[in-house]
Each structure stands twice: as C-alpha cells, then as structure tokens.
Design a protein around this motif. Structure first.
Motif, short mmCIF file in Angstrom:
data_model
loop_
_atom_site.label_atom_id
_atom_site.label_comp_id
_atom_site.label_asym_id
_atom_site.label_seq_id
_atom_site.Cartn_x
_atom_site.Cartn_y
_atom_site.Cartn_z
N PHE A 63 15.81 -14.29 -6.17
CA PHE A 63 15.85 -14.46 -7.62
C PHE A 63 15.10 -13.41 -8.41
O PHE A 63 14.96 -13.53 -9.60
CB PHE A 63 15.46 -15.88 -8.05
CG PHE A 63 14.03 -16.29 -7.80
CD1 PHE A 63 13.75 -17.10 -6.73
CD2 PHE A 63 13.01 -15.91 -8.64
CE1 PHE A 63 12.45 -17.53 -6.50
CE2 PHE A 63 11.73 -16.34 -8.42
CZ PHE A 63 11.45 -17.15 -7.34
N PHE A 64 14.72 -12.33 -7.80
CA PHE A 64 14.13 -11.22 -8.54
C PHE A 64 15.00 -9.99 -8.34
O PHE A 64 15.13 -9.49 -7.23
CB PHE A 64 12.71 -10.91 -8.07
CG PHE A 64 11.69 -11.90 -8.53
CD1 PHE A 64 11.46 -12.13 -9.86
CD2 PHE A 64 10.95 -12.62 -7.60
CE1 PHE A 64 10.51 -13.04 -10.28
CE2 PHE A 64 10.00 -13.54 -8.01
CZ PHE A 64 9.79 -13.75 -9.35
N SER A 65 15.56 -9.48 -9.41
CA SER A 65 16.42 -8.29 -9.29
C SER A 65 15.61 -7.00 -9.33
O SER A 65 16.15 -5.93 -9.12
CB SER A 65 17.45 -8.29 -10.42
OG SER A 65 16.81 -8.19 -11.68
N GLN A 66 14.31 -7.08 -9.62
CA GLN A 66 13.42 -5.93 -9.66
C GLN A 66 13.79 -4.91 -10.73
O GLN A 66 13.46 -3.74 -10.61
CB GLN A 66 13.38 -5.24 -8.28
CG GLN A 66 13.01 -6.15 -7.14
CD GLN A 66 11.59 -6.66 -7.19
OE1 GLN A 66 10.72 -6.00 -7.71
NE2 GLN A 66 11.36 -7.84 -6.66
N ASP A 67 14.48 -5.36 -11.79
CA ASP A 67 14.88 -4.43 -12.84
C ASP A 67 13.90 -4.40 -14.02
O ASP A 67 14.11 -3.70 -14.99
CB ASP A 67 16.29 -4.75 -13.34
CG ASP A 67 16.41 -6.12 -13.99
OD1 ASP A 67 15.41 -6.85 -14.06
OD2 ASP A 67 17.53 -6.44 -14.42
N GLY A 68 12.81 -5.17 -13.93
CA GLY A 68 11.83 -5.20 -15.00
C GLY A 68 12.13 -6.22 -16.08
O GLY A 68 11.37 -6.36 -17.04
N TYR A 69 13.21 -6.93 -15.93
CA TYR A 69 13.60 -7.96 -16.90
C TYR A 69 13.87 -9.27 -16.17
O TYR A 69 14.22 -9.28 -14.99
CB TYR A 69 14.89 -7.55 -17.65
CG TYR A 69 14.73 -6.29 -18.45
CD1 TYR A 69 14.21 -6.33 -19.74
CD2 TYR A 69 15.07 -5.06 -17.91
CE1 TYR A 69 14.05 -5.17 -20.47
CE2 TYR A 69 14.91 -3.89 -18.64
CZ TYR A 69 14.40 -3.96 -19.92
OH TYR A 69 14.23 -2.81 -20.65
N ASP A 96 0.56 -9.56 -8.70
CA ASP A 96 0.53 -8.18 -8.21
C ASP A 96 1.24 -7.31 -9.25
O ASP A 96 2.38 -6.91 -9.09
CB ASP A 96 1.22 -8.09 -6.85
CG ASP A 96 1.28 -6.68 -6.30
OD1 ASP A 96 0.52 -5.82 -6.79
OD2 ASP A 96 2.09 -6.44 -5.40
N VAL A 97 0.53 -7.03 -10.31
CA VAL A 97 1.11 -6.39 -11.49
C VAL A 97 1.73 -5.03 -11.18
O VAL A 97 2.82 -4.73 -11.66
CB VAL A 97 0.04 -6.26 -12.62
CG1 VAL A 97 0.61 -5.54 -13.83
CG2 VAL A 97 -0.48 -7.64 -13.00
N ASP A 98 1.05 -4.23 -10.38
CA ASP A 98 1.58 -2.89 -10.10
C ASP A 98 2.58 -2.86 -8.95
O ASP A 98 3.16 -1.82 -8.65
CB ASP A 98 0.45 -1.88 -9.87
CG ASP A 98 -0.41 -2.21 -8.67
OD1 ASP A 98 -0.06 -3.11 -7.87
OD2 ASP A 98 -1.47 -1.57 -8.52
N GLY A 99 2.80 -4.02 -8.32
CA GLY A 99 3.83 -4.12 -7.28
C GLY A 99 3.52 -3.40 -5.98
O GLY A 99 4.42 -3.12 -5.20
N ASP A 132 -5.68 -6.36 -6.63
CA ASP A 132 -7.03 -5.82 -6.68
C ASP A 132 -7.89 -6.63 -7.66
O ASP A 132 -7.39 -7.52 -8.33
CB ASP A 132 -7.03 -4.32 -7.02
CG ASP A 132 -6.44 -4.00 -8.38
OD1 ASP A 132 -6.61 -4.80 -9.33
OD2 ASP A 132 -5.83 -2.93 -8.51
N ARG A 133 -9.17 -6.32 -7.72
CA ARG A 133 -10.09 -7.07 -8.59
C ARG A 133 -9.65 -7.05 -10.04
O ARG A 133 -9.73 -8.05 -10.73
CB ARG A 133 -11.51 -6.52 -8.48
CG ARG A 133 -12.21 -6.89 -7.22
CD ARG A 133 -13.63 -6.31 -7.20
NE ARG A 133 -14.21 -6.49 -5.90
CZ ARG A 133 -14.94 -7.54 -5.55
NH1 ARG A 133 -15.18 -8.49 -6.43
NH2 ARG A 133 -15.44 -7.65 -4.33
N HIS A 134 -9.21 -5.89 -10.50
CA HIS A 134 -8.81 -5.75 -11.90
C HIS A 134 -7.61 -6.65 -12.22
O HIS A 134 -7.58 -7.31 -13.25
CB HIS A 134 -8.49 -4.28 -12.20
CG HIS A 134 -8.12 -4.02 -13.62
ND1 HIS A 134 -9.04 -4.08 -14.65
CD2 HIS A 134 -6.93 -3.73 -14.19
CE1 HIS A 134 -8.42 -3.83 -15.80
NE2 HIS A 134 -7.14 -3.61 -15.54
#
Length: 130
Positions: free
Chosen positions: A5-11, A41-44, A49-51
């Motif tokens: 269910f994730f197309s990885q297109d940013g939308y 995992d924002v940056d993928g 990470d801690r931030h």
C-alpha cells in the motif's frame, strides 16, 4: 517494505490512505509497529535516528496536549539508551519493534501517536450539535 500500500511516490492516494487507516484501526501489533517505523523513518534510510525520533515525540506531545514529567529530549535519550542495542545511534526496524514490545512506556507513546479515538469522538460530537 510495504509495497502492498505504499507506492513510494511521495503522495498518499485514496487506497493507500484506506489501507493505512485499516492497519491502524484493525492491524496486529507487529504490523502497526512496522508501519510506525516506516512512517517515522523520515529520510527513508531504514533507520530512525535521534533527530527523527525527537521530532516525532514532540509532534505526538503537541497533538495530544498533555503535560509530561520528562522533556521530549530526555524521553528520546531514554528510548535510545534502552533499545538501541548495538549503540550505533540509530534504531533499526528490529530494535524498534523489539524495544517497543519490551518498553511499556515507549509502546504506549507509539500507540497514542495514531490513536484516532479522540477524532472519532470529535466527529460524533459535531454531528450531534448540528
């Protein structure tokens, strides 16, 4: 990791949204934790990470609006001290899932992060007031 269910297109399209809601509302704990990990995992890069965790904890606290005994920074440090098993400063998927299972407070925070019960209550209250 979640190609179903994730197309990885940013939308997020409608089907991805419905699948995510279904998972949050009815999924098994392991599935939820894996999905939370992917979300946090924002940056993928496959690690949190801690931030990234600190920003998530701050956002959860801002949304929930509760007072806490420890600061977001202290909580984040405590989580890393407990569940970053290899001490590399990043949480892998396995560390995240196992850590949440073993750390009751961390698990509670993760579960509250996407708790939709207050939203359902708000919608119900608006229906009755109209």
């Amino acid at each position: 990791m979640f190609p179903f269910f994730f197309s990885q297109d940013g939308y997020i399209d409608f089907m991805e949204y419905v699948a995510a809601l279904s998972l949050v509302l009815r999924g098994k704990m392991e599935q939820k934790l894996r999905w939370y990990f992917k979300l946090y995992d924002v940056d993928g890069n496959g690690c949190i990470d801690r931030h990234e965790l600190l920003n998530i904890i701050k956002a959860i606290r801002a949304i929930n609006g509760c007072d806490h005994e420890t600061s977001a920074e202290e909580f984040t440090n405590r989580v890393f001290n407990k569940i970053d098993v290899n001490g590399d400063g990043e949480l892998s998927l396995d560390e995240f899932v196992e850590g949440a299972r073993k750390d009751e407070e961390f698990m509670e925070v993760m579960m509250k992060s996407l708790d939709l019960s207050h939203i359902v209550t708000m919608i119900n209250n608006r229906r009755h007031s109209v």
